[in-house]
Design a protein around this motif. Sequence first.
Motif, short mmCIF file in Angstrom:
data_model
loop_
_atom_site.label_atom_id
_atom_site.label_comp_id
_atom_site.label_asym_id
_atom_site.label_seq_id
_atom_site.Cartn_x
_atom_site.Cartn_y
_atom_site.Cartn_z
N HIS A 194 0.81 -1.23 0.00
CA HIS A 194 0.00 0.00 0.00
C HIS A 194 0.84 1.27 0.00
CE1 HIS A 194 0.64 -0.50 4.40
NE2 HIS A 194 0.53 0.82 4.46
N LEU A 195 2.12 1.17 0.32
CA LEU A 195 3.02 2.34 0.28
C LEU A 195 3.88 2.35 -0.98
CD1 LEU A 195 4.23 2.39 4.00
CD2 LEU A 195 2.53 3.88 2.94
N LEU A 196 3.77 1.34 -1.81
CA LEU A 196 4.69 1.18 -2.94
C LEU A 196 4.62 2.34 -3.93
CD1 LEU A 196 6.69 -0.58 -4.57
CD2 LEU A 196 4.69 -1.69 -5.62
N LEU A 197 3.42 2.74 -4.32
CA LEU A 197 3.28 3.77 -5.35
C LEU A 197 3.78 5.13 -4.86
CD1 LEU A 197 -0.17 2.94 -7.01
CD2 LEU A 197 2.13 2.25 -7.72
N ILE A 198 3.36 5.54 -3.66
CA ILE A 198 3.73 6.87 -3.17
C ILE A 198 5.23 6.93 -2.89
CG2 ILE A 198 3.22 6.38 -0.74
CD1 ILE A 198 2.45 9.66 -2.55
N GLU A 199 5.80 5.87 -2.34
CA GLU A 199 7.23 5.88 -2.05
C GLU A 199 8.04 5.86 -3.34
OE1 GLU A 199 8.07 2.71 0.64
OE2 GLU A 199 7.45 3.88 2.41
N THR A 200 7.63 5.05 -4.31
CA THR A 200 8.37 4.98 -5.57
C THR A 200 8.24 6.29 -6.34
OG1 THR A 200 7.96 2.60 -5.70
CG2 THR A 200 8.63 3.71 -7.72
N LEU A 209 -3.37 -2.96 -9.96
CA LEU A 209 -2.78 -1.62 -10.08
C LEU A 209 -3.85 -0.54 -9.94
CD1 LEU A 209 -0.33 0.20 -10.77
CD2 LEU A 209 -0.98 -0.07 -13.19
N GLU A 210 -5.00 -0.76 -10.55
CA GLU A 210 -6.11 0.20 -10.45
C GLU A 210 -6.54 0.36 -8.99
OE1 GLU A 210 -10.04 0.40 -13.06
OE2 GLU A 210 -10.18 -1.16 -11.53
N LEU A 211 -6.67 -0.74 -8.29
CA LEU A 211 -7.06 -0.69 -6.88
C LEU A 211 -5.98 -0.03 -6.03
CD1 LEU A 211 -8.60 -4.27 -6.57
CD2 LEU A 211 -9.85 -2.12 -6.25
N LEU A 212 -4.72 -0.36 -6.30
CA LEU A 212 -3.63 0.19 -5.51
C LEU A 212 -3.52 1.70 -5.70
CD1 LEU A 212 -1.37 -0.62 -3.59
CD2 LEU A 212 0.14 -0.89 -5.57
N HIS A 213 -3.80 2.17 -6.92
CA HIS A 213 -3.78 3.61 -7.18
C HIS A 213 -4.83 4.32 -6.31
CE1 HIS A 213 -4.04 7.06 -10.38
NE2 HIS A 213 -3.51 7.45 -9.24
N ALA A 214 -6.05 3.80 -6.30
CA ALA A 214 -7.11 4.42 -5.49
C ALA A 214 -6.81 4.30 -4.01
CB ALA A 214 -8.45 3.78 -5.83
N LEU A 215 -6.29 3.16 -3.57
CA LEU A 215 -5.96 2.97 -2.16
C LEU A 215 -4.86 3.95 -1.72
CD1 LEU A 215 -6.13 1.44 0.53
CD2 LEU A 215 -4.50 -0.22 -0.40
N THR A 216 -3.88 4.17 -2.58
CA THR A 216 -2.80 5.11 -2.26
C THR A 216 -3.35 6.50 -2.00
OG1 THR A 216 -1.23 3.85 -3.61
CG2 THR A 216 -0.68 6.15 -3.13
N GLU A 217 -4.25 6.94 -2.86
CA GLU A 217 -4.83 8.28 -2.67
C GLU A 217 -5.69 8.33 -1.42
OE1 GLU A 217 -7.68 11.49 -5.04
OE2 GLU A 217 -6.55 9.97 -6.16
N ALA A 218 -6.52 7.31 -1.20
CA ALA A 218 -7.38 7.30 -0.03
C ALA A 218 -6.56 7.29 1.26
CB ALA A 218 -8.32 6.09 -0.07
N ASP A 219 -5.50 6.49 1.28
CA ASP A 219 -4.63 6.39 2.45
C ASP A 219 -3.98 7.74 2.75
OD1 ASP A 219 -2.93 5.57 4.48
OD2 ASP A 219 -1.51 4.57 3.14
N ALA A 220 -3.46 8.40 1.72
CA ALA A 220 -2.79 9.68 1.92
C ALA A 220 -3.77 10.76 2.37
CB ALA A 220 -2.09 10.11 0.63
#
Length: 828
Positions: A510-516, A541-552
């Motif tokens: 869940h931190l992969l996209l924002i950290e990368t 990837l689609e789900l992880l993108h939305a989860l990254t934004e929601a988490d942040a």
Amino acid sequence: MTSVDVRTESESEDSGPSGYAAARLRLLQGDARSGPPRRSALADLTDDWLTGLFTGGGAPRGVSLVAVGGYGRGELSPRSDLDLLLLHDGSADAGEVAALADRIWYPIWDLGLALDHSVRTPAEARKTAGEDLKVQLGLLDARHVVGDLGLTAGLRTAVLADWRNLAPKRLPELRELCEERAERQGELNYLLEPDLKEARGGLRDATALRAVAASWLADAPREGLSDARRRLLDVRDALHLTTGRATDRLALQEQDQVAAELGLLDADTLLRQVYESARTVSYASDVTWREVGRVLRSRSVRPRLRAMLGGGKGAAVAERSPLAEGVVEQDGEVVLARAARPERDPVLPLRAAAAAAQAGLPLSLHAVRRMAAAVRPLPTPWPAEAREQLVTLLGAGRPTVEVWEALEAEGLITRLLPDWERVRCRPQRNAVHTWTVDRHLVETAVRASELTRRVGRPDLLLVAGLLHDIGKGWPGDHSVAGEIIARDVAARIGFDRGDVTVLATLVRHHLLLIETATRRDLDDPATVRAVADAVGSLGTLELLHALTEADALATGPAAWSAWRGSLVADLVKRVGAVLSGDEPEGVEDVAPTAEQERLAVEAFRTGGPVLALRAQTEGPGPVGEASGEPEPLGVELIIAVPDQPGVLSAVAGVLAMHRLAVRTAELRGVGLQGVGLASGPSSGLEDSVLLLNWRVAAEYGSLPQAARLRSDLVRALDGSLDIASRLAERDAAYPRRRGTVAPPPRVTVAPAGSRLATVIEVRAQDAPGLLHRIGRALESAGVVVRSAHVSTLGANAVDAFYVTGDGAPLSGERAVGVARAVEEVLRG
């Protein structure tokens, strides 16, 4: 003036001849009588002392001394004020009453004790209470100390009668006061440095609940409330003793001492107890104020109903509207239908919660308690309806929070999800985070509900939002622990094997996209390929993108912005292309923008630095629109300079000199052929231009002019400007204020970061000149910074530097040596 409960006996003796000071000191330093016994003993000791002062010189008839507020309740903390009322019936000589007041007030002041005092007749006291709600609240706890007992009793009876008669008017005023205070002070159960008294869920709210009960209109739920109030008072006692001050704010630097005073393991254990107590008070307040509103509405409606019924005594039954099987709405709350049988319907709690959240209504306390007492555990795996109701609850948006808290207050959440216990009320010692771990998880699901139209499997997105930090209750990397827990929970909830795998992947990464996106070179094919390998599929990837934004968005305002969103979106686009079968482009194929190309050409022609400042406008960017929050004002600074050693440290040092805070920064080289130029054999210039893209903001004052920045940068590059000395002089002139001790910096080598360079990652407390020091340390280590990706998150800097030696990645041993050298510089 030194207060009497300082820790040395010699100082206590300086307080005056009275034995009260010494007795008070012995009482506060004793270990065996902490908590309610000590508060009560301190009140009794104070009563005896004040009685002696009252009677010592003879007191006129018709006078009494009355304790009000916390002293009236017999709850004296070590540094509590003494709230006293000298009550007289008006028959005594005014001079005698004034002399008596002086005989009591002055010894209190001489001992350094805080005093809130007044001299009034019963009529004056009632009149003042009628005009000032806070005075009336204090008098509700009036307690006789000494003097005319009948006078005190008469005032108490009159004040309570006035309060009950005026309750329909005063209670809404009291509720408004509580809401205003909560708006100013925040919620006690989420604050890193809470005010134990004033914040929502604190001691003021507990006192307000006593006032509501005294009105006879409504009563607070009593289960756990007295224990919660006692724990908050115990913490305040320990805070007073450890700080020696009359403070209610539990500051970070004092939490370990307070925990030790209370015999607790550590500050986190202390905060968790405080949060649990505050939640109990907050929930009781919510339930009580809803009941007050219901009673007041019914009183205003009843006369009209009687008129409609011809003046009879009949009463209308509140209308019940069905919401779901076994669940109805009644009088603005969600209650159980008369035919509902919780003991036979294990899905009922989730069904009722989902219906309440969808309707935007609170769950009634009676309904929640009835379900908690009678409902049977769900089978494993859950039936499909239970899973669907959980998803419906999570997808209801903002109303989910209140409904979730109602279930949690009665223990239903941990019965449904036993792993929730480890994250419940768990503090997060990071200023970026607004919430405790459990509330952050619910907030993430709320944010995810706004993004469900962007994904093909909204149910997986919502559950991933609820579980993504579930591993924070365990030692080690919370993402690794969370993956294991998420697999177990998802299977228990009833997801199939494929969905369980997707949920586990989302939690693990869940931190992969924002950290990368913020710490790695997206133009490096290895970066994109590594993310694609970890994600595995376009759907994930689609789900992880939305989860990254929601988490942040659920973390706090510093964790997400349009700029961060654009970086993540760019990474997702590149990873999506790879997962679709396309290979990522190499860095040599990435062309500069038109503005970057213009600056690079000018830098090539002039042989010196060229820069452009572009002010940012206020308002949300295209990626951050979901948050509805404006971007902070700042400036984008683009610098082009012929490639040469020391560029990074020089630019960072000049910005620090001009008090420009660096929010983000990127550095990369561009070949001259890439901008339509080539260096000839006699040009004397390097074969590339360095492009630096910075996002900066002035610490205070206005932004410097571009010409001044360029002039100082030229001097820094040719060595005529000693940046280190200038920064040292400024630091000496403006010493840092004392604050919390930051954790030491950490510099590591990122494994498998890039095929073209070695990635050195720096995590440190943000400070003026930090990036300049890092740049100088890397230069001293003899490496070349191929690209840099700098980000500031709250008070923390997280920077990644792609470095090479002789044009190639560093050997493992040398890379570790460079990381250690940089860390030593930062620690020094």
